[in-house]
Enzyme design. Structure first.
Site, PDB file in Angstrom:
ATOM      1  N   ASP A 145      59.093  38.265  28.049  1.00 33.94           N
ATOM      2  CA  ASP A 145      58.974  37.310  28.822  1.00 33.94           C
ATOM      3  C   ASP A 145      57.567  37.338  28.991  1.00 33.94           C
ATOM      4  O   ASP A 145      57.681  35.982  28.651  1.00 33.94           O
ATOM      5  CB  ASP A 145      59.215  37.875  29.998  1.00 33.94           C
ATOM      6  CG  ASP A 145      58.915  36.343  31.569  1.00 33.94           C
ATOM      7  OD1 ASP A 145      59.657  35.819  30.889  1.00 33.94           O
ATOM      8  OD2 ASP A 145      58.004  37.212  32.058  1.00 33.94           O
ATOM      9  N   ALA A 188      54.356  29.437  35.974  1.00 32.79           N
ATOM     10  CA  ALA A 188      54.844  29.080  37.148  1.00 32.79           C
ATOM     11  C   ALA A 188      54.357  27.012  37.840  1.00 32.79           C
ATOM     12  O   ALA A 188      54.424  26.643  36.615  1.00 32.79           O
ATOM     13  CB  ALA A 188      55.120  29.638  38.919  1.00 32.79           C
ATOM     14  N   GLY A 230      57.455  33.438  42.804  1.00 29.06           N
ATOM     15  CA  GLY A 230      57.874  33.263  43.627  1.00 29.06           C
ATOM     16  C   GLY A 230      58.755  31.068  43.293  1.00 29.06           C
ATOM     17  O   GLY A 230      58.574  30.810  42.105  1.00 29.06           O
ATOM     18  N   THR A 273      68.027  27.594  34.162  1.00 25.93           N
ATOM     19  CA  THR A 273      69.338  28.880  33.953  1.00 25.93           C
ATOM     20  C   THR A 273      67.769  29.817  33.042  1.00 25.93           C
ATOM     21  O   THR A 273      66.632  29.876  33.144  1.00 25.93           O
ATOM     22  CB  THR A 273      70.026  28.910  33.452  1.00 25.93           C
ATOM     23  OG1 THR A 273      69.901  28.239  31.531  1.00 25.93           O
ATOM     24  CG2 THR A 273      70.424  27.649  33.481  1.00 25.93           C
ATOM     25  N   VAL A 318      55.288  28.310  31.759  1.00 28.23           N
ATOM     26  CA  VAL A 318      54.140  29.610  31.869  1.00 28.23           C
ATOM     27  C   VAL A 318      53.723  29.347  33.462  1.00 28.23           C
ATOM     28  O   VAL A 318      52.889  27.585  33.557  1.00 28.23           O
ATOM     29  CB  VAL A 318      53.239  29.026  30.731  1.00 28.23           C
ATOM     30  CG1 VAL A 318      52.247  30.305  30.486  1.00 28.23           C
ATOM     31  CG2 VAL A 318      53.759  29.071  29.608  1.00 28.23           C
ATOM     32  N   GLY A 350      62.392  42.590  44.589  1.00 35.93           N
ATOM     33  CA  GLY A 350      63.044  40.873  43.659  1.00 35.93           C
ATOM     34  C   GLY A 350      62.053  40.979  42.904  1.00 35.93           C
ATOM     35  O   GLY A 350      62.027  39.682  42.506  1.00 35.93           O
ATOM     36  N   GLU A 383      63.553  41.369  37.078  1.00 31.99           N
ATOM     37  CA  GLU A 383      64.968  41.634  36.222  1.00 31.99           C
ATOM     38  C   GLU A 383      65.465  42.426  37.421  1.00 31.99           C
ATOM     39  O   GLU A 383      65.238  43.662  37.455  1.00 31.99           O
ATOM     40  CB  GLU A 383      64.996  41.052  35.287  1.00 31.99           C
ATOM     41  CG  GLU A 383      64.392  39.531  34.796  1.00 31.99           C
ATOM     42  CD  GLU A 383      64.786  38.604  35.007  1.00 31.99           C
ATOM     43  OE1 GLU A 383      66.390  38.700  35.196  1.00 31.99           O
ATOM     44  OE2 GLU A 383      63.966  37.489  35.210  1.00 31.99           O
ATOM     45  N   LYS A 400      62.412  29.264  29.832  1.00 29.25           N
ATOM     46  CA  LYS A 400      61.686  29.842  28.217  1.00 29.25           C
ATOM     47  C   LYS A 400      62.762  29.844  26.601  1.00 29.25           C
ATOM     48  O   LYS A 400      62.337  29.307  26.006  1.00 29.25           O
ATOM     49  CB  LYS A 400      60.829  30.974  28.544  1.00 29.25           C
ATOM     50  CG  LYS A 400      59.985  31.027  29.624  1.00 29.25           C
ATOM     51  CD  LYS A 400      58.804  32.144  29.407  1.00 29.25           C
ATOM     52  CE  LYS A 400      60.548  33.184  30.362  1.00 29.25           C
ATOM     53  NZ  LYS A 400      60.047  32.513  31.623  1.00 29.25           N
ATOM     54  N   LYS A 411      56.074  33.001  26.486  1.00 31.26           N
ATOM     55  CA  LYS A 411      55.209  32.764  27.836  1.00 31.26           C
ATOM     56  C   LYS A 411      54.394  32.677  26.270  1.00 31.26           C
ATOM     57  O   LYS A 411      53.379  31.574  26.897  1.00 31.26           O
ATOM     58  CB  LYS A 411      54.893  33.031  28.609  1.00 31.26           C
ATOM     59  CG  LYS A 411      55.645  32.954  29.260  1.00 31.26           C
ATOM     60  CD  LYS A 411      55.014  33.669  30.741  1.00 31.26           C
ATOM     61  CE  LYS A 411      56.363  33.723  31.956  1.00 31.26           C
ATOM     62  NZ  LYS A 411      55.607  34.591  33.264  1.00 31.26           N
TER      63      LYS A 411
HETATM   64  N1  LIG Z   1      61.208  33.163  40.108  1.00 29.59           N
HETATM   65  C1  LIG Z   1      60.226  33.219  39.433  1.00 29.59           C
HETATM   66  O1  LIG Z   1      59.795  32.569  40.090  1.00 29.59           O
HETATM   67  C2  LIG Z   1      60.072  31.798  38.190  1.00 29.59           C
HETATM   68  C3  LIG Z   1      58.823  31.310  37.722  1.00 29.59           C
HETATM   69  C4  LIG Z   1      59.189  30.157  36.421  1.00 29.59           C
HETATM   70  C5  LIG Z   1      60.227  30.102  36.070  1.00 29.59           C
HETATM   71  N2  LIG Z   1      60.961  30.827  36.435  1.00 29.59           N
HETATM   72  C6  LIG Z   1      62.487  30.557  35.136  1.00 29.59           C
HETATM   73  O2  LIG Z   1      62.935  29.703  35.812  1.00 29.59           O
HETATM   74  C7  LIG Z   1      64.308  30.026  35.056  1.00 29.59           C
HETATM   75  C8  LIG Z   1      65.529  30.099  36.488  1.00 29.59           C
HETATM   76  O3  LIG Z   1      64.685  32.118  37.378  1.00 29.59           O
HETATM   77  P1  LIG Z   1      65.631  31.821  38.474  1.00 29.59           P
HETATM   78  O4  LIG Z   1      64.933  33.125  39.125  1.00 29.59           O
HETATM   79  O5  LIG Z   1      66.467  31.031  39.841  1.00 29.59           O
HETATM   80  O6  LIG Z   1      66.818  33.222  38.164  1.00 29.59           O
HETATM   81  P2  LIG Z   1      68.528  33.015  38.961  1.00 29.59           P
HETATM   82  O7  LIG Z   1      68.183  33.650  39.987  1.00 29.59           O
HETATM   83  O8  LIG Z   1      69.220  33.809  38.411  1.00 29.59           O
HETATM   84  O9  LIG Z   1      69.042  31.054  38.496  1.00 29.59           O
HETATM   85  C9  LIG Z   1      70.042  31.141  36.892  1.00 29.59           C
HETATM   86  C10 LIG Z   1      70.549  30.153  37.546  1.00 29.59           C
HETATM   87  O10 LIG Z   1      71.353  29.690  36.077  1.00 29.59           O
HETATM   88  C11 LIG Z   1      72.693  29.382  36.228  1.00 29.59           C
HETATM   89  N3  LIG Z   1      73.528  30.370  34.641  1.00 29.59           N
HETATM   90  C12 LIG Z   1      73.042  30.955  33.958  1.00 29.59           C
HETATM   91  N4  LIG Z   1      73.787  30.934  32.881  1.00 29.59           N
HETATM   92  C13 LIG Z   1      74.242  29.716  32.494  1.00 29.59           C
HETATM   93  C14 LIG Z   1      74.954  28.970  31.883  1.00 29.59           C
HETATM   94  N5  LIG Z   1      75.315  28.865  30.398  1.00 29.59           N
HETATM   95  N6  LIG Z   1      75.476  27.510  32.036  1.00 29.59           N
HETATM   96  C15 LIG Z   1      74.654  27.092  33.590  1.00 29.59           C
HETATM   97  N7  LIG Z   1      74.122  27.769  34.251  1.00 29.59           N
HETATM   98  C16 LIG Z   1      74.188  29.288  33.843  1.00 29.59           C
HETATM   99  C17 LIG Z   1      73.294  30.459  37.484  1.00 29.59           C
HETATM  100  O11 LIG Z   1      74.640  30.476  37.614  1.00 29.59           O
HETATM  101  P3  LIG Z   1      75.168  31.509  38.858  1.00 29.59           P
HETATM  102  O12 LIG Z   1      74.498  30.863  39.559  1.00 29.59           O
HETATM  103  O13 LIG Z   1      76.451  31.737  38.677  1.00 29.59           O
HETATM  104  O14 LIG Z   1      75.050  33.609  38.226  1.00 29.59           O
HETATM  105  C18 LIG Z   1      72.003  30.873  37.957  1.00 29.59           C
HETATM  106  O15 LIG Z   1      72.634  29.853  38.831  1.00 29.59           O
HETATM  107  C19 LIG Z   1      64.796  31.503  33.948  1.00 29.59           C
HETATM  108  O16 LIG Z   1      64.489  31.155  33.409  1.00 29.59           O
HETATM  109  C20 LIG Z   1      62.835  31.925  34.918  1.00 29.59           C
HETATM  110  O17 LIG Z   1      63.156  32.427  34.330  1.00 29.59           O
HETATM  111  C21 LIG Z   1      61.391  31.863  36.848  1.00 29.59           C
END
Ligand SMILES: NC(=O)c1ccc[n+]([C@@H]2O[C@H](COP(=O)([O-])OP(=O)(O)OC[C@H]3O[C@@H](n4cnc5c(N)ncnc54)[C@H](OP(=O)(O)O)[C@@H]3O)[C@@H](O)[C@H]2O)c1
Length: 359
Positions: free
Chosen positions: A222, A154, A340, A103, A152, A208, A211, A127, A226
């Protein structure tokens, strides 16, 4: 064959990529490692799907399709009222379980602590729990059953290199410098190419990379989280408020809605164009850098020589340089894809496999 029950918080971009990766790797892992990964619970922000016996391949695929179509997973299997993640931590019924936090929420911390108390392991790409108080960080990480590679860089193995190649080898790290925001990497290389700041922000949103509210990226928090995670991994007892953060927009643009911000952001164009031009004349370029040195951490915009490792970085790639006793004049440098969901998902799966031997 050893069975590892998986409980996953979050099924968004990274969470779906993790589940797809687990499904794709399942047969290979059974064959190569004698390990069977079985999802017993998954939840999104609206609720959970729970099956103590483990979800079938088909059931998981139905959930992935539902999420891709913007629906919740609640109702696809036995649901639960979303009052707390704590409830689903109990579903595994064995200490072999691994909780996966993908999440972007602070609300998972209590459930993660409970999971560790139960004897489970946990993997985080999120994080926020690790950026709460230093005490919470230590309680989680000192259990020896928490890994967080994807927080940190990815999928780039930043945490493993720091903790397993440097700290475990008693090679003290003097300084860490790096660019680990793909969004801000995109913006700063765009400034270097003389594009306007406001146009870069708008394109980053359209692609995309940011945020929904781009100030979350431009504000530097952010990157600060990290940097904090790296500092704490080295045992520096820092709190988030002690990280010095230089936002990319002035405080007066911090209030109001996203549209107000986008209407006003062009007022920063001339200043950023001037700074980029000054850097260019000096043979340098602007980068948003995290610097950890002497027990302190700071993040902000710096002008760096074009031929330095960070100056050469382009686009959304991440780079981190560790300066230690051994890697003194020539630092240990890791560089790779920072954007990604697949890199992050790969880091999560590698953490699951590293923990699977210990649970
Ligand atoms: N995107 C990247 O490239 C990347 C890289 C490294 C790290 N991260 C980290 O990985 C994490 C996820 O990123 P993402 O891009 O996948 O984000 P995302 O697409 O916004 O997905 C977040 C997920 O968490 C769920 N969620 C939110 N609050 C919740 C809660 N209280 N209880 C249970 N589920 C909850 C959301 O539910 P809904 O589906 O219902 O909205 C969604 O399914 C983040 O912390 C981000 O910083 C991301």
């Amino acid at each position: 064959m050893k069975t590892i029950p998986l409980i996953q918080f979050g099924l968004g971009g990274v969470g779906s990529a993790v589940a797809e990766r687990v499904l794709a790797a399942r047969d290979d892992f059974e064959w190569h490692y004698g390990l069977r990964l079985v999802y017993v619970a998954l939840c999104d922000s609206r609720g959970a799907a729970i099956n103590g016996d483990g979800f079938s391949h088909g059931a998981l695929q139905r959930m992935l399709v539902a999420k891709a179509e913007g629906q919740s997973i609640v109702g696809l299997d036995s649901g639960y009222h979303h009052d707390g993640l704590r409830d689903i931590v109990d579903v595994a019924g064995t200490t072999d379980a691994i909780v996966i936090d993908v999440t972007a929420s602070s609300n998972t911390t209590t459930a993660l602590q409970l999971a560790i108390e139960r004897g489970y392991a946990a993997v985080l790409a999120n994080k926020k729990p690790l950026a709460e108080s230093y005490e919470v960080f230590r309680n989680l990480v000192d259990s020896g059953r928490v890994r967080y590679e994807s927080t940190v860089g990815a999928g780039v193995p930043v945490i493993a290199s720091l903790s397993e190649a440097l700290m475990a080898a008693h090679d003290p790290v003097r300084c860490i410098e790096g660019c680990f925001s793909s969004t801000l990497g995109y913006l700063t290389t765009g400034l270097q190419a003389e594009e306007s700041f406001s146009e870069l922000v708008r394109t980053a949103i359209a692609l995309g990379y940011t945020e929904p509210d781009p100030r979350e990226d431009l504000g530097g928090m952010d990157v600060a989280r990290k940097a904090l995670i790296l500092a704490r991994t080295m045992g520096w007892p820092l709190e988030l408020e002690q990280v010095s953060v230089q936002p990319l927009y002035p405080a007066e643009l911090g209030g109001g809605g996203v549209d107000d911000f986008l209407d006003a952001v062009h007022s920063l164009d001339d200043d950023y164009a001037l700074r980029a031009a000054e850097a260019h004349i000096a043979g340098e370029t602007l980068r948003y850098v995290a610097l950890l040195q002497g027990g302190e951490a700071r993040v902000g915009l710096q002008s760096l020589p074009l031929n330095s490792p960070l100056g050469q970085l382009q686009g959304t790639d991440n780079l981190i340089a560790f300066h230690s006793s051994i890697y003194d004049e020539s630092p240990l440098v890791l560089q790779g894809r920072g954007a990604g969901v697949h890199g992050a998902a790969a880091g999560v799966l590698a953490d699951i496999m590293a923990l699977a031997d210990h649970v």
